[in-house]
Scaffold this active site. Structure first.
Site, PDB file in Angstrom:
ATOM      1  N   GLU A 151      15.527 -23.214  57.592  1.00 24.99           N
ATOM      2  CA  GLU A 151      16.325 -22.594  58.645  1.00 24.99           C
ATOM      3  C   GLU A 151      15.553 -21.426  59.247  1.00 24.99           C
ATOM      4  O   GLU A 151      14.942 -20.657  58.530  1.00 24.99           O
ATOM      5  CB  GLU A 151      17.645 -22.099  58.020  1.00 24.99           C
ATOM      6  N   LEU A 153      17.011 -19.159  61.564  1.00 30.07           N
ATOM      7  CA  LEU A 153      17.916 -18.264  62.298  1.00 30.07           C
ATOM      8  C   LEU A 153      17.613 -16.796  62.033  1.00 30.07           C
ATOM      9  O   LEU A 153      17.187 -16.398  60.945  1.00 30.07           O
ATOM     10  CB  LEU A 153      19.375 -18.576  61.965  1.00 30.07           C
ATOM     11  N   LYS A 204       8.016 -22.911  56.898  1.00 28.76           N
ATOM     12  CA  LYS A 204       8.931 -21.766  56.861  1.00 28.76           C
ATOM     13  C   LYS A 204       8.199 -20.476  56.442  1.00 28.76           C
ATOM     14  O   LYS A 204       8.259 -19.458  57.139  1.00 28.76           O
ATOM     15  CB  LYS A 204      10.085 -22.070  55.898  1.00 28.76           C
ATOM     16  N   CYS A 260      14.543 -11.122  54.732  1.00 22.41           N
ATOM     17  CA  CYS A 260      13.612 -12.251  54.842  1.00 22.41           C
ATOM     18  C   CYS A 260      12.137 -11.855  54.832  1.00 22.41           C
ATOM     19  O   CYS A 260      11.402 -12.260  53.938  1.00 22.41           O
ATOM     20  CB  CYS A 260      13.920 -13.058  56.094  1.00 22.41           C
TER      21      CYS A 260
HETATM   22  C1  UDX Z   1      13.674 -13.465  60.342  1.00 25.39           C
HETATM   23  C2  UDX Z   1      13.077 -14.551  61.246  1.00 25.39           C
HETATM   24  O1  UDX Z   1      12.956 -14.055  62.592  1.00 25.39           O
HETATM   25  C3  UDX Z   1      13.925 -15.801  61.202  1.00 25.39           C
HETATM   26  O2  UDX Z   1      13.328 -16.836  61.976  1.00 25.39           O
HETATM   27  C4  UDX Z   1      14.051 -16.234  59.745  1.00 25.39           C
HETATM   28  O3  UDX Z   1      14.785 -17.400  59.603  1.00 25.39           O
HETATM   29  C5  UDX Z   1      14.655 -15.123  58.918  1.00 25.39           C
HETATM   30  O4  UDX Z   1      13.832 -13.962  59.026  1.00 25.39           O
HETATM   31  P1  UDX Z   1      15.669 -11.696  60.526  1.00 25.39           P
HETATM   32  O5  UDX Z   1      15.237 -11.199  59.186  1.00 25.39           O
HETATM   33  O6  UDX Z   1      17.106 -11.956  60.777  1.00 25.39           O
HETATM   34  O7  UDX Z   1      14.929 -13.079  60.892  1.00 25.39           O
HETATM   35  O8  UDX Z   1      15.193 -10.607  61.592  1.00 25.39           O
HETATM   36  P2  UDX Z   1      14.084 -10.455  62.712  1.00 25.39           P
HETATM   37  O9  UDX Z   1      14.731 -10.401  64.021  1.00 25.39           O
HETATM   38  O10 UDX Z   1      12.985 -11.420  62.559  1.00 25.39           O
HETATM   39  O11 UDX Z   1      13.536  -8.973  62.378  1.00 25.39           O
HETATM   40  C6  UDX Z   1      12.965  -8.664  61.111  1.00 25.39           C
HETATM   41  C7  UDX Z   1      12.512  -7.222  61.059  1.00 25.39           C
HETATM   42  O12 UDX Z   1      11.404  -7.003  61.922  1.00 25.39           O
HETATM   43  C8  UDX Z   1      13.567  -6.196  61.495  1.00 25.39           C
HETATM   44  O13 UDX Z   1      13.494  -5.068  60.643  1.00 25.39           O
HETATM   45  C9  UDX Z   1      13.153  -5.841  62.913  1.00 25.39           C
HETATM   46  O14 UDX Z   1      13.600  -4.588  63.320  1.00 25.39           O
HETATM   47  C10 UDX Z   1      11.638  -5.898  62.782  1.00 25.39           C
HETATM   48  N1  UDX Z   1      10.941  -6.130  64.050  1.00 25.39           N
HETATM   49  C11 UDX Z   1      11.146  -7.297  64.736  1.00 25.39           C
HETATM   50  C12 UDX Z   1      10.032  -5.197  64.528  1.00 25.39           C
HETATM   51  O15 UDX Z   1       9.817  -4.144  63.921  1.00 25.39           O
HETATM   52  N2  UDX Z   1       9.366  -5.480  65.696  1.00 25.39           N
HETATM   53  C13 UDX Z   1       9.551  -6.620  66.403  1.00 25.39           C
HETATM   54  O16 UDX Z   1       8.896  -6.791  67.449  1.00 25.39           O
HETATM   55  C14 UDX Z   1      10.468  -7.556  65.917  1.00 25.39           C
END
Ligand code: UDX
Length: 429
Positions: A151, A153, A204, A260
């Site tokens: 997944e 998401l 993944k 994640c």
């Molecule tokens: C992530 C993956 O994006 C997703 O595809 C996977 O299934 C689960 O892990 P998620 O953990 O929900 O999703 O959050 P994400 O939006 O990826 O952000 C992760 C972290 O990175 C956050 O702390 C966010 O603030 C940080 N981030 C993200 C940055 O510091 N800079 C960015 O440009 C993007």
């Protein structure tokens, strides 16, 4: 189709609701009786935009229901998805005991051919172990197939990501389950890539690690920008316009967090080590991430000098915007470090304050973001919530003893902040 999802966390619950939304008949199983009771009575245990409406709609339509019984789910479905937690262990590897337990439970309840799909994020070769386990514990000698269907998401956009996926990855050991998997996913109108199980599992971990690498890359560039007097936002925009690179995940920050990226990165490094490869590139990604937080704290202490008894207002507790999730949140980590140095904190988050209370004590939780600055010596932006951009800057400026802001998410414009009389420190600008 008749589907069962085991585990009603972020992945399980959203997946179940979205499968029901496209017309499948879905049973969601969880061994947490209180959670199942809550879901049966219309409550939603997590905040995720659009999820509550989707669950209520599909429960009313009779396509979605909740139970504590794995056996019931297995008996009444053709395809069983495993979506249970795979928490990190102290050495960075993944605790697969929930997966193993569920595999045994499924095996014990199978009386006819089933497709068992792993949706939880697992290290490569877990599918083989699941298949072995089911074979060993299956009382009736029935056929089954194990499939890996990771997944992708993002929390905060989970419903959107599930309803409009970029791709569906289906890892199989034989062609037999492919038709059913395609039938399940056809309504989502996304390309379906069929691979072997090991490749699907690697897709993944390799994807999440690559995204984390992208963030660490821009964070490293932000350090260069500060040293060279450049603007990291302009650099990211200029890089991102090359569609081989892409602008997304090039937002500098005080580091990535959440349930994640940190976990998947450690797990990927660990499994690489176990199969004979030292993934030093990813160790560097981790190091840059840790250092990014250190640098931000140094920025605060360089300006405020002594942190003991300084009053600091913190905007944001969730690990990112649009979620109430505070697991491995850089914002919470930052608060703990400031507290350790003796700072007194007033904190606010639009959605995560309830969940934060379990992790962060001895702070003042403030309901209104515009009241956070009251009586403080400085403001810190720790999460990229869009609504923080609407902060009443004039009110905050007057409420602070000195108008100082440390912006860990680059939400404001440096020139404009200077014009408004702020001492404004952000990342890489
Ligand atoms: C992530 C993956 O994006 C997703 O595809 C996977 O299934 C689960 O892990 P998620 O953990 O929900 O999703 O959050 P994400 O939006 O990826 O952000 C992760 C972290 O990175 C956050 O702390 C966010 O603030 C940080 N981030 C993200 C940055 O510091 N800079 C960015 O440009 C993007």
């Amino acid at each position: 189709m008749k589907l069962t999802i085991i585990g009603t966390g972020y992945v399980g619950l959203v997946t179940g609701a979205c499968f029901a939304e496209v017309g499948h008949s879905v049973i969601c199983v969880d061994n947490d009786a209180a959670k199942v009771k809550l879901l049966q009575s219309g409550g939603i245990p997590i905040y995720e935009p659009g999820l509550e409406e989707l669950v209520h709609k599909n429960v009313s339509a009779g396509r979605l229901r909740f139970t504590v019984s794995t056996a019931e789910g297995v008996e009444q479905s053709d395809v069983i998805f495993i979506a249970v937690p795979t928490p990190p262990q102290p050495d960075g590897s993944v605790d697969l005991s929930f997966i193993e337990k569920v595999a045994r439970e499924i095996a014990g309840a199978m009386t006819s051919y089933k497709i068992v799909v792993d949706k939880s994020t697992v290290p490569v070769k877990t599918g083989d172990k699941v298949a072995e386990t089911i074979k060993r514990y299956c009382k009736a000698q029935v056929d089954f197939d194990v499939v890996s269907n990771p997944e992708f998401l993002r929390e905060g956009f989970a419903v959107e990501d599930l309803m409009k996926p970029d791709r569906i990855v289906v890892g199989v050991r034989s062609q037999r389950p492919v038709a059913a998997m395609k039938e399940i996913y056809t309504p989502f109108n996304a390309p379906i890539i069929v691979t072997d199980i090991n490749s699907a599992e690697l897709i993944k971990h390799a994807s999440n690690s690559f995204l984390a690498l992208k963030i660490s890359y821009i964070n490293a560039v932000s350090v260069l920008c500060e040293a060279a007097g450049a603007n990291v936002q302009d650099v990211a925009n200029g890089m991102g316009m090359d569609d081989r690179i892409g602008r997304r995940f090039l937002n500098p920050s005080l580091g990535f967090g959440g349930s994640c990226f940190p976990k998947d990165l450690s797990a990927f490094i660990k499994i690489a080590e176990q199969i004979g490869y030292d993934f030093r590139l990813l160790k560097e990604v981790q190091r840059i991430n840790t250092e990014q937080m250190e640098r931000f704290i140094k920025k605060i202490s360089d300006t405020l000098w002594v942190l003991k008894d300084k009053r600091i207002g913190v905007l944001g507790l969730a690990f990112k915007q649009n979620t109430d999730d505070v697991r491995m949140s850089p914002a919470i980590d930052l608060c703990h470090r400031l507290q350790k140095d003796g700072a007194i904190l007033r904190v606010h988050d639009p959605k995560a304050m309830e969940k934060a209370k379990a992790l962060l004590q001895d702070v003042t939780y403030v309901e209104n973001m515009n009241e956070v600055a009251e009586g403080c010596d400085a403001l810190v932006v720790a999460t990229e919530w869009d609504e923080f951009k609407k902060l009443d800057l004039e009110r905050a400026r007057k409420a602070l003893s000195h108008p100082i802001m440390f912006d860990g998410r680059n939400l404001f414009d440096p020139q404009e902040m200077e014009r408004l009389g702020w001492i404004y420190k952000s990342i890489g600008r």
